[in-house]
Design a protein around this motif. Sequence first.
Motif, mmCIF file in Angstrom:
data_model
loop_
_atom_site.group_PDB
_atom_site.id
_atom_site.type_symbol
_atom_site.label_atom_id
_atom_site.label_comp_id
_atom_site.label_asym_id
_atom_site.label_seq_id
_atom_site.Cartn_x
_atom_site.Cartn_y
_atom_site.Cartn_z
ATOM 1 N N LYS A 129 52.788 -65.449 30.245
ATOM 2 C CA LYS A 129 52.893 -66.326 31.416
ATOM 3 C C LYS A 129 53.796 -65.701 32.474
ATOM 4 O O LYS A 129 53.492 -65.715 33.676
ATOM 5 C CB LYS A 129 53.429 -67.698 30.980
ATOM 6 N N ALA A 130 54.916 -65.113 32.042
ATOM 7 C CA ALA A 130 55.828 -64.456 32.987
ATOM 8 C C ALA A 130 55.109 -63.348 33.746
ATOM 9 O O ALA A 130 55.295 -63.185 34.960
ATOM 10 C CB ALA A 130 57.033 -63.890 32.237
ATOM 11 N N SER A 131 54.282 -62.599 33.068
ATOM 12 C CA SER A 131 53.575 -61.494 33.726
ATOM 13 C C SER A 131 52.543 -62.011 34.725
ATOM 14 O O SER A 131 52.332 -61.399 35.781
ATOM 15 C CB SER A 131 52.918 -60.585 32.685
ATOM 16 N N ARG A 132 51.891 -63.122 34.397
ATOM 17 C CA ARG A 132 50.927 -63.703 35.348
ATOM 18 C C ARG A 132 51.629 -64.140 36.622
ATOM 19 O O ARG A 132 51.113 -63.961 37.727
ATOM 20 C CB ARG A 132 50.202 -64.886 34.710
ATOM 21 N N HIS A 133 52.809 -64.722 36.470
ATOM 22 C CA HIS A 133 53.560 -65.162 37.645
ATOM 23 C C HIS A 133 54.084 -63.960 38.438
ATOM 24 O O HIS A 133 54.028 -63.946 39.671
ATOM 25 C CB HIS A 133 54.730 -66.049 37.213
ATOM 26 N N ALA A 134 54.598 -62.960 37.736
ATOM 27 C CA ALA A 134 55.195 -61.801 38.406
ATOM 28 C C ALA A 134 54.176 -60.986 39.183
ATOM 29 O O ALA A 134 54.526 -60.300 40.147
ATOM 30 C CB ALA A 134 55.885 -60.912 37.373
ATOM 31 N N ARG A 135 52.928 -61.062 38.775
ATOM 32 C CA ARG A 135 51.867 -60.324 39.471
ATOM 33 C C ARG A 135 51.860 -60.640 40.959
ATOM 34 O O ARG A 135 51.519 -59.797 41.793
ATOM 35 C CB ARG A 135 50.527 -60.700 38.838
#
Length: 394
Positions: free
Chosen positions: A175-181
């Motif tokens: 989830k963190a990576s989806r947001h950071a994208r």
Amino acid sequence: MTSRAYVAGVGMIPFVKPGANAPYHVMGAEAAKLALTDAGLDYGKVQQAYVGYVYGDSTCGQRALYPVGMTGIPIVNVNNNCSTGSTALFLARQAIESGAADCVMALGFEQMKPGALGAVFTDRPSAFDDFDAAADKLVDAPGVPLALRYFGGAGLSHMKKYGTPLSAFAKVRAKASRHARNNPLALFRKEVTADDVMNDQVIWPGVMTRLMACPPTCGGAAAILVSEKFAEQHGLNRQVRIAAQAMTTDTPSTFGANDMMQVVGYDMARDAAKKVYETAGIGPEDLDVVELHDCFAHNELITYEGLGLCGEGEAARFIDDGDNSYGGRIVTNPSGGLLSKGHPLGATGLAQCYELTRQLRGTAAATQVEGARIGLQHNLGLGGACVVTLYERV
């Protein structure tokens, strides 16, 4: 309290890996100037400054701010481990609300080294002696670095208590990576799946993979807090104000509960959040967006419960239902959090302030949480201190 504290300006420089950074004083000065520019203020209007960093000699705050201006104001250097930046914010907010000052800067920066955190002063007792002893007693993980043992041990405690699967922590990281994208200031913007996280390098079998831990980074962030009167006099932005804030430190339960969740600050977070909710007259169900201290995916998961975002033992379901992301109940770490931005200790708390201020202003671009009006910040430092701050759009 004589005045509300408004966030008139915020600034943040991109966080970078150790070795790719400018020196600490250059990063600090740049972040300070960005916050002043955002506020539309000259440094000469700032009446006090609180400057946070962990790895540095005394008066590094002055070294960073003197290039911005040598105006003779009080500059207070702050060190509260990983909650250093929000501790500087806490002191700045107190100065405004008490009437001691009308315009205060909170600045945080960190110049870090690669690898796991370690002690600098090895010729004297460590502030972590009791924490190390608790970890040695409660966690059987020889060879695992202490910070990983602390937070991995807390995650392991949750797994044993509630049957939480390891995949739940992997889903937090995904989830963190989806947001950071969508965040140009995030260091790691590559999207990963929960399977990618599960299949990454194992650093503690059955408990943690490498992607579940945030990396050390270098960077700086700052905020300008002002009173309502000062904002009116100078035509400053009054869209965002601090509605409530609390700092807590350890209580006997930290070690007395014989639980790694308490050792890493679960009760501090719960108690600070409770004070904030009571002061503001709201509950966690009223929150729109949260930036919390995800130094490890494990800490994000247990903090959902500590902050009351879900009930105790319900974090895995909270994650599975998508209630921690866009379209769910409460968007957590839309910035990508520490897992994606890294964790320059002194800057982290003020970077969270930067992110939430932009969310409540409605200027967060691709990471914007639609209609965000109330935001919560959680910043944790072991040893220990936890600062929880509630922001509201006026």
